[in-house]
Design an enzyme around this catalytic site. Sequence first.
Site, PDB file in Angstrom:
ATOM      1  N   ASP A   1       0.761  -1.395  -0.220  1.00  0.00           N
ATOM      2  CA  ASP A   1      -0.036   0.149   0.009  1.00  0.00           C
ATOM      3  C   ASP A   1       0.694   1.223  -0.157  1.00  0.00           C
ATOM      4  O   ASP A   1       0.934   1.993   0.539  1.00  0.00           O
ATOM      5  CB  ASP A   1      -1.187  -0.199   1.356  1.00  0.00           C
ATOM      6  CG  ASP A   1      -1.804  -1.604   1.220  1.00  0.00           C
ATOM      7  OD1 ASP A   1      -1.964  -1.789   0.115  1.00  0.00           O
ATOM      8  OD2 ASP A   1      -1.644  -1.809   2.526  1.00  0.00           O
TER       9      ASP A   1
ATOM     10  N   ALA B   1       1.153   3.197  -2.757  1.00  0.00           N
ATOM     11  CA  ALA B   1       0.964   3.867  -3.801  1.00  0.00           C
ATOM     12  C   ALA B   1       1.831   3.816  -4.888  1.00  0.00           C
ATOM     13  O   ALA B   1       1.777   4.657  -6.406  1.00  0.00           O
ATOM     14  CB  ALA B   1       0.864   5.752  -3.435  1.00  0.00           C
ATOM     15  N   LYS B   2       1.735   2.341  -4.843  1.00  0.00           N
ATOM     16  CA  LYS B   2       2.454   1.639  -6.578  1.00  0.00           C
ATOM     17  C   LYS B   2       1.789   2.158  -7.656  1.00  0.00           C
ATOM     18  O   LYS B   2       1.806   2.222  -8.599  1.00  0.00           O
ATOM     19  CB  LYS B   2       3.102   0.345  -6.360  1.00  0.00           C
ATOM     20  CG  LYS B   2       3.606   0.106  -4.816  1.00  0.00           C
ATOM     21  CD  LYS B   2       3.526  -1.805  -4.925  1.00  0.00           C
ATOM     22  CE  LYS B   2       2.200  -2.085  -4.554  1.00  0.00           C
ATOM     23  NZ  LYS B   2       1.907  -2.100  -2.962  1.00  0.00           N
TER      24      LYS B   2
ATOM     25  N   GLY C   1      -4.384  -4.544  -3.899  1.00  0.00           N
ATOM     26  CA  GLY C   1      -5.795  -3.270  -3.996  1.00  0.00           C
ATOM     27  C   GLY C   1      -4.710  -1.244  -4.392  1.00  0.00           C
ATOM     28  O   GLY C   1      -3.766  -0.336  -3.566  1.00  0.00           O
ATOM     29  N   HIS C   2      -4.840  -1.811  -5.544  1.00  0.00           N
ATOM     30  CA  HIS C   2      -3.588   0.140  -6.329  1.00  0.00           C
ATOM     31  C   HIS C   2      -4.867   0.401  -6.552  1.00  0.00           C
ATOM     32  O   HIS C   2      -5.846   0.456  -7.480  1.00  0.00           O
ATOM     33  CB  HIS C   2      -3.261  -1.067  -7.455  1.00  0.00           C
ATOM     34  CG  HIS C   2      -2.312  -1.933  -6.934  1.00  0.00           C
ATOM     35  ND1 HIS C   2      -1.212  -1.929  -7.257  1.00  0.00           N
ATOM     36  CD2 HIS C   2      -2.224  -2.202  -5.201  1.00  0.00           C
ATOM     37  CE1 HIS C   2      -0.562  -2.955  -7.020  1.00  0.00           C
ATOM     38  NE2 HIS C   2      -0.623  -3.595  -5.667  1.00  0.00           N
ATOM     39  N   THR C   3      -4.868   1.748  -6.562  1.00  0.00           N
ATOM     40  CA  THR C   3      -5.422   3.209  -6.100  1.00  0.00           C
ATOM     41  C   THR C   3      -4.862   4.136  -7.007  1.00  0.00           C
ATOM     42  O   THR C   3      -4.054   4.500  -6.965  1.00  0.00           O
ATOM     43  CB  THR C   3      -6.101   3.459  -4.999  1.00  0.00           C
ATOM     44  OG1 THR C   3      -6.348   2.977  -4.152  1.00  0.00           O
ATOM     45  CG2 THR C   3      -6.634   4.688  -5.016  1.00  0.00           C
TER      46      THR C   3
ATOM     47  N   GLN D   1       1.816  -5.876  -2.948  1.00  0.00           N
ATOM     48  CA  GLN D   1       2.585  -6.333  -2.226  1.00  0.00           C
ATOM     49  C   GLN D   1       3.815  -4.405  -2.014  1.00  0.00           C
ATOM     50  O   GLN D   1       3.942  -4.246  -2.836  1.00  0.00           O
ATOM     51  CB  GLN D   1       2.331  -7.505  -1.274  1.00  0.00           C
ATOM     52  CG  GLN D   1       1.124  -8.707  -1.386  1.00  0.00           C
ATOM     53  CD  GLN D   1       0.798  -8.939  -2.575  1.00  0.00           C
ATOM     54  OE1 GLN D   1       1.561  -9.766  -3.462  1.00  0.00           O
ATOM     55  NE2 GLN D   1      -0.271  -8.306  -2.957  1.00  0.00           N
TER      56      GLN D   1
HETATM   57  P1  GDP Z   1      -1.072   0.545  -3.386  1.00  0.00           P
HETATM   58  O1  GDP Z   1      -1.567  -1.283  -2.676  1.00  0.00           O
HETATM   59  O2  GDP Z   1       0.216   0.725  -3.440  1.00  0.00           O
HETATM   60  O3  GDP Z   1      -1.129   0.619  -5.235  1.00  0.00           O
HETATM   61  O4  GDP Z   1      -1.479   1.628  -2.550  1.00  0.00           O
HETATM   62  P2  GDP Z   1      -2.860   1.881  -2.069  1.00  0.00           P
HETATM   63  O5  GDP Z   1      -3.929   2.098  -3.199  1.00  0.00           O
HETATM   64  O6  GDP Z   1      -3.759   0.558  -1.942  1.00  0.00           O
HETATM   65  O7  GDP Z   1      -3.032   3.291  -1.046  1.00  0.00           O
HETATM   66  C1  GDP Z   1      -2.580   4.455  -1.337  1.00  0.00           C
HETATM   67  C2  GDP Z   1      -3.586   5.124  -0.753  1.00  0.00           C
HETATM   68  O8  GDP Z   1      -2.865   6.143  -1.082  1.00  0.00           O
HETATM   69  C3  GDP Z   1      -4.890   5.040  -2.248  1.00  0.00           C
HETATM   70  O9  GDP Z   1      -6.007   5.195  -0.825  1.00  0.00           O
HETATM   71  C4  GDP Z   1      -4.372   6.278  -3.011  1.00  0.00           C
HETATM   72  O10 GDP Z   1      -5.279   6.712  -3.874  1.00  0.00           O
HETATM   73  C5  GDP Z   1      -3.468   7.158  -1.657  1.00  0.00           C
HETATM   74  N1  GDP Z   1      -2.152   8.090  -2.409  1.00  0.00           N
HETATM   75  C6  GDP Z   1      -1.427   7.660  -3.517  1.00  0.00           C
HETATM   76  N2  GDP Z   1      -0.299   8.982  -3.663  1.00  0.00           N
HETATM   77  C7  GDP Z   1      -0.619   9.801  -2.584  1.00  0.00           C
HETATM   78  C8  GDP Z   1      -0.004  10.750  -1.649  1.00  0.00           C
HETATM   79  O11 GDP Z   1       1.101  11.738  -2.114  1.00  0.00           O
HETATM   80  N3  GDP Z   1      -0.907  11.278  -0.250  1.00  0.00           N
HETATM   81  C9  GDP Z   1      -2.336  11.148  -0.341  1.00  0.00           C
HETATM   82  N4  GDP Z   1      -2.477  12.042   1.075  1.00  0.00           N
HETATM   83  N5  GDP Z   1      -2.779   9.822  -0.386  1.00  0.00           N
HETATM   84  C10 GDP Z   1      -2.223   9.366  -1.077  1.00  0.00           C
HETATM   85  P1  IMO Z   2      -1.206  -3.715  -2.148  1.00  0.00           P
HETATM   86  O1  IMO Z   2      -0.069  -4.634  -3.599  1.00  0.00           O
HETATM   87  C1  IMO Z   2      -0.808  -4.518   2.245  1.00  0.00           C
HETATM   88  C2  IMO Z   2      -0.643  -8.815   3.541  1.00  0.00           C
HETATM   89  C3  IMO Z   2      -2.089  -8.607   4.453  1.00  0.00           C
HETATM   90  C4  IMO Z   2      -1.171 -10.301   5.413  1.00  0.00           C
HETATM   91  C5  IMO Z   2      -0.264 -10.474   4.252  1.00  0.00           C
HETATM   92  C6  IMO Z   2      -0.742 -12.315   3.891  1.00  0.00           C
HETATM   93  O2  IMO Z   2      -2.545  -3.380  -2.178  1.00  0.00           O
HETATM   94  O3  IMO Z   2       0.144  -2.882  -1.572  1.00  0.00           O
HETATM   95  P2  IMO Z   2      -1.928 -12.629   2.174  1.00  0.00           P
HETATM   96  O4  IMO Z   2      -3.584 -12.799   1.639  1.00  0.00           O
HETATM   97  O5  IMO Z   2      -1.502 -12.126   1.004  1.00  0.00           O
HETATM   98  O6  IMO Z   2      -1.819 -15.053   2.254  1.00  0.00           O
HETATM   99  O7  IMO Z   2      -1.714 -11.965   3.147  1.00  0.00           O
HETATM  100  O8  IMO Z   2      -0.316  -9.638   3.287  1.00  0.00           O
HETATM  101  N1  IMO Z   2      -1.132  -8.090   2.241  1.00  0.00           N
HETATM  102  C7  IMO Z   2      -1.405  -6.635   2.272  1.00  0.00           C
HETATM  103  N2  IMO Z   2      -0.780  -6.060   3.221  1.00  0.00           N
HETATM  104  N3  IMO Z   2      -1.050  -4.307   0.712  1.00  0.00           N
HETATM  105  C8  IMO Z   2      -0.876  -4.991   0.385  1.00  0.00           C
HETATM  106  O9  IMO Z   2      -1.355  -5.401  -1.285  1.00  0.00           O
HETATM  107  C9  IMO Z   2      -1.170  -6.899   0.557  1.00  0.00           C
HETATM  108  N4  IMO Z   2      -1.664  -8.183   0.306  1.00  0.00           N
HETATM  109  C10 IMO Z   2      -1.681  -9.387   0.846  1.00  0.00           C
HETATM  110  O10 IMO Z   2      -2.641  -8.459   4.935  1.00  0.00           O
HETATM  111  O11 IMO Z   2      -0.280  -8.928   6.804  1.00  0.00           O
HETATM  112 MG    MG Z   3      -3.032  -1.313  -1.703  1.00  0.00          MG
END
Ligand code: GDP
Ligand code: IMO
Ligand code: MG
Length: 428
Positions: free
Chosen positions: A13, A15-16, A40-42, A227
Site C-alpha cells: 500500500d 501507492a504503487k 488493491g491499487h488505487t 504487496q
Molecule cells: P498500492 O497498493 O501500493 O497501490 O496503494 P493503495 O492504493 O492500496 O493505497 C494508497 C492510498 O493512498 C490510496 O488510497 C491512494 O489514493 C492514496 N494516495 C496515493 N498517493 C497519495 C499521496 O501522495 N497522498 C495521499 N494523501 N494519498 C495518496
Molecule cells: P498491495 O499490492 C498490504 C498482507 C495481508 C496479510 C499478509 C498475507 O495493495 O500493496 P495474503 O492474503 O497475501 O496471504 O496475506 O499480506 N497483504 C497486503 N498488505 N497491501 C497488499 O497489497 C497486501 N497483500 C497482502 O494483509 O498481512
Molecule cells: Mg494496496
Amino acid sequence: MPGTCVVGLQWGDEAKGKLVDILTERHEIVVRYQGGANAGHTVVSGGQTWKLSLIPSGILRDGVTCVVTGGVVLDPANVLKELDGLESRGVRIGSKLKLSDRAHVVFPWHMLEDKVLDGSVSGGEAIGTTGRGIGPCYRDKVGRSLAIRLGDLYRDDFSERFAHVLSFKQRLLESVAPGEGSMLDGERILAEYRGYAERLKPYVADTTAYLLDAVEAGSKLLFEGAQGALLDIDHGTFPYVTSSNSSGVGVASGSGVPGRWIERVIGVVKAYSTRVGGGPLPTEQDNAIGMHLRERGREYGTVTMRPRRCGWFDAVAARYTARLSGVDELAVMLLDVLAGLPEVKICSAYEIDGRRVTQFPSHVDDLRRAVPVYETLPGWQADIDGVTRFDDLPKEARGYVARLGEVIGRPVSIVSVGPDRAQTIFCR
Ligand code: GDP
Ligand code: IMO
Ligand code: MG
C-alpha cells in the site's frame, strides 16, 4: 534497455498504483508479475477513483498492453468483475489485456483453506491474510499435484482434472474442518469456471513468449509490483508475509523476463509506515500520532477495509529492502499526511537486547524485540497538497525527504503530495 520496475519497499500500500499509472505514459506494456487479488491499487484522476486488483494499473491509459503473467495467482471471478467495472465506466479493454495461460487459478477451496488455516501459525498471532486464497493457491502450485493453471481450463481433460482435485480437496478440508469439504458443490463450481473460461478466452496467451519478443524488439516495459518487499515470502518478515516474491527479486521469476532487461528500479515508500494484518511493526504508534496518520492518510485497507496499523518511517527496513530490490531511486509518497505534526521521526537503528543494530533481523522474533532508535526532525504545519515544485515545499518537508534519501542510501526522484495524478513532484 527497456524495463522499469516499480516495487514497494514496505508492507504494501505504498501507492504503487498511482505511480504505475503515471509512468505508464512513458511505457508500452505494463506487467503484473506476482500476487493476486490480495492487491488493491488505487488510481485517482480527474475526480475519479479507480481500484484495481489483478488488472495492471496501466489499463486506464490508451495505447498500452497490460499483461498478467504466470507468476500471478488468478481468481477469474475477480478479473471479470474488474473488467465489467472498468467497461461500465467507459474504459475500453479490447485487445489491451493479456492473461498468462501459466497463471495458477484460484478456486473456492483456496478461500476455504485460507479461512481455516490463517489462525494456525504455531505459537501465536494469525497472519491476518486477505482471505483471497493466495497462500493455498501458491501452495498447490509448488505442490503441483493439485494445481490447475489457466491454460488447463481449455484442455479436453479439464473435467477429469477438476474431479481429481476436487475429491482430494473435499477429503483434505473435511479432515481439518468437518463440514467445510462437503460444502464444495463440484457441479456448480465446474459450471461456473467453464463460464469464466469462456469469457476470458480472448485474453489468454503465452505471455512469456510475448514479453520476450517485446523486450528483444526494444519495447518499453513497466513492471508493477504488488504487496511490498517486507511481505516477500523469502526475504520478508516470515511467516507474516504473502506467498510470493514481492520484492524486486520476484520480477524475473514471475514474468519470465530476465533481470538483465531491467534498467531502472523505483522503490516506492510512504513517508511513514503502515501494515495490515499480523506481524511486528517496530515503529507502530498506537496513540495520537498513529491516529493522525490513519485519519489524514485514510489508512483503511483497499481490499479488506481493515484499519491499517501506522507508525514512523522505518529506515532500517527500507534500507534493507532497497538493497534487496536493486533500487536505483526512490518515490516518497503521501508526504502531505505528515503536515500538522510538531515533529517527525525516522527510525535509523534498532536496539535489540541492549545492542544497537542497523541490519534488518532475519528472524521475526528478533524483530519483535527491536526497539526503534529515532532521529527527530522538525515538522511543518502548512498543507502541501497543492505544491507542484520541490523547491516550493516547506524547508522542513524538504529536509525530511532529503534525510530519507540519505538514510536509505538512494536518491529521491519523485515526491507525492496527494492521491491525484497531478499531485506529483518530479525532483530530477
Ligand atoms: P498500492 O497498493 O501500493 O497501490 O496503494 P493503495 O492504493 O492500496 O493505497 C494508497 C492510498 O493512498 C490510496 O488510497 C491512494 O489514493 C492514496 N494516495 C496515493 N498517493 C497519495 C499521496 O501522495 N497522498 C495521499 N494523501 N494519498 C495518496
Ligand atoms: P498491495 O499490492 C498490504 C498482507 C495481508 C496479510 C499478509 C498475507 O495493495 O500493496 P495474503 O492474503 O497475501 O496471504 O496475506 O499480506 N497483504 C497486503 N498488505 N497491501 C497488499 O497489497 C497486501 N497483500 C497482502 O494483509 O498481512
Ligand atoms: Mg494496496
